[in-house]
Write a protein that holds these residues in place. Structure first.
Motif, mmCIF file in Angstrom:
data_model
loop_
_atom_site.group_PDB
_atom_site.id
_atom_site.type_symbol
_atom_site.label_atom_id
_atom_site.label_comp_id
_atom_site.label_asym_id
_atom_site.label_seq_id
_atom_site.Cartn_x
_atom_site.Cartn_y
_atom_site.Cartn_z
ATOM 1 N N VAL A 1 52.472 -0.699 32.149
ATOM 2 C CA VAL A 1 53.105 0.231 31.220
ATOM 3 C C VAL A 1 53.950 -0.557 30.228
ATOM 4 C CG1 VAL A 1 54.698 2.171 30.961
ATOM 5 C CG2 VAL A 1 53.131 2.084 32.922
ATOM 6 N N ASP A 2 53.667 -0.350 28.953
ATOM 7 C CA ASP A 2 54.409 -1.013 27.881
ATOM 8 C C ASP A 2 55.517 -0.081 27.409
ATOM 9 O OD1 ASP A 2 55.158 -2.753 25.866
ATOM 10 O OD2 ASP A 2 53.675 -1.987 24.447
ATOM 11 N N VAL A 3 56.765 -0.492 27.550
ATOM 12 C CA VAL A 3 57.906 0.332 27.168
ATOM 13 C C VAL A 3 58.532 -0.223 25.894
ATOM 14 C CG1 VAL A 3 60.136 1.263 27.862
ATOM 15 C CG2 VAL A 3 58.340 0.920 29.582
ATOM 16 N N LYS A 4 58.687 0.645 24.898
ATOM 17 C CA LYS A 4 59.300 0.255 23.634
ATOM 18 C C LYS A 4 60.471 1.181 23.325
ATOM 19 C CE LYS A 4 55.474 -1.966 21.144
ATOM 20 N NZ LYS A 4 54.447 -2.017 22.162
ATOM 21 N N SER A 5 61.387 0.663 22.511
ATOM 22 C CA SER A 5 62.559 1.425 22.086
ATOM 23 C C SER A 5 62.575 1.482 20.567
ATOM 24 C CB SER A 5 63.827 0.734 22.609
ATOM 25 O OG SER A 5 64.985 1.378 22.138
ATOM 26 N N PHE A 6 62.727 2.695 20.018
ATOM 27 C CA PHE A 6 62.705 2.894 18.575
ATOM 28 C C PHE A 6 64.044 3.472 18.113
ATOM 29 C CE2 PHE A 6 58.338 3.057 19.998
ATOM 30 C CZ PHE A 6 57.628 2.371 19.012
ATOM 31 N N PRO A 7 64.840 2.693 17.363
ATOM 32 C CA PRO A 7 66.113 3.227 16.848
ATOM 33 C C PRO A 7 65.864 4.456 15.978
ATOM 34 C CG PRO A 7 65.989 0.838 16.555
ATOM 35 C CD PRO A 7 64.623 1.297 16.976
#
Length: 349
Positions: free
Chosen positions: A277-283
């Motif tokens: 699972v690829d987890v990303k954070s988007f401001p």
């Protein structure tokens, strides 16, 4: 260019009765400042109270109907159709006129006995407390969805968006869309909608879970899901990862989980073919507090932009950006609304 009704949305059409309140009003009806609940008998006077004493505005509402209007705001004409149940009354016509103005096609089932559903929205500062009397919205039937005209639209659509609130109404209709999506390799997207869905409608929610290609929620809904499913974590990235890893019916599509956190970054967990699972954070898009008019419907607006991106075939980052863009527009309006003249999306730098 015009669309071909690529997006079909299902949930509970409501008339939002939205007024300015205070702690005293919340206390009067046993409400919390930032919550969403189903009305009980003690809440039935709230709606008239808002109209008579709190300068309430009447706005076309219902979470997925807000999302449908927002997606149509972005997409070409004739791209979105919305399905739900209303009463045979003037409020249903108010809803229909508002949706027509937004370019949204609606296919309502008209109930012979119940009035159109309503949602009392008490605004206190930047918070909103929503109290919903489903009424006719609670009377949706599978046979309406399976009717020749509506099912023809189901077959035409490429993406289905279902609001989790509909799990309190007609699970069979939700599952009909879920199974159609899985069997035809179409996209099925569900919104968690509110913490009580995760807490008190756990079984129907879990029934839909194998069909989720995309699932959208906010941090309070994610935490409620984690608690009700004994995940033993309050870490949003860990919760999103757990959701992404759940068993899946249509293995041709990977699952993507999107968790918004207000002004904090949006968390996206995308499952891959290798099981990772690829987890990303988007401001989020910044906005001055003085520009915020009303946060009611911000999550619905984000879902609108995100699903519009999915319908257009945009990549994940662009779809999230579209969601944040239209949510930023919406919170500068009154209620779950979008500005006119219509603005055109451009990617944030």
């Amino acid at each position: 260019m015009t669309g071909n009704f690529e997006l079909l949305c299902l949930e509970n059409p409501l008339l939002d009765i939205q007024g300015q309140g205070d702690d005293k009003l919340l206390e009067k009806y046993g409400l919390k400042a930032n919550d969403a609940i189903l009305a009980e008998s003690k809440h039935m006077d709230l709606y008239e109270d808002l109209i008579q004493n709190h300068s309430a505005k009447l706005i076309a509402g219902g979470a997925a109907q807000n999302t449908a209007r927002g997606a149509q705001y972005i997409l070409p004409p004739d791209s979105v159709v919305y399905v739900g149940c209303v009463g045979k009354d003037k409020y249903a016509e108010t809803l229909k006129e508002a949706c027509a103005k937004a370019g949204l096609r609606v296919e309502y089932r008209y109930d012979e006995e119940q009035p159109t559903g309503r949602c009392g929205v008490v605004i206190t500062g930047h918070n909103r407390s929503m109290c919903t009397d489903l009424a006719a919205a609670n009377c949706y039937k599978l046979d309406h969805l399976k009717g020749e005209e509506v099912w023809g639209l189901v077959e035409k659509a490429k993406v289905y968006f279902v609001g989790g609130y509909h799990l309190t109404v007609c699970v069979d209709a939700v599952m009909a869309l879920a199974e159609e999506a899985a069997s035809k390799n179409k996209i099925f997207m569900l919104s968690l909608s509110a913490p009580f869905i995760c807490q008190f409608f756990k079984d129907p929610l879990d029934k839909t879970a194998p069909y989720w290609d995309y699932v959208i929620g906010n941090e309070t809904e994610a935490l409620a899901y984690a608690e009700s499913h004994s995940l033993n974590t309050t870490n949003i990235e860990e919760i999103a990862t757990a959701l992404a890893k759940l068993p899946k019916k249509n293995e041709k599509r990977d699952r993507t989980v999107i968790i918004t956190q207000g002004t904090d970054p949006t968390i996206v967990a995308a499952a891959g073919k290798d099981g990772k699972v690829d987890v990303k954070s988007f401001p989020v898009h910044e906005i001055g507090e003085e520009k915020i008019n009303d946060t009611n419907g911000a999550g619905d607006a984000f879902a609108a932009g995100f699903v519009a991106g999915v319908v257009q075939g945009s990549d994940l980052a662009t779809s999230v950006d579209m969601g944040q863009w239209i949510a930023k527009l919406s919170i500068q309006e009154l209620g779950p609304s979008y500005p006119f003249p219509k603005q055109t999306y451009s990617a944030s730098s």
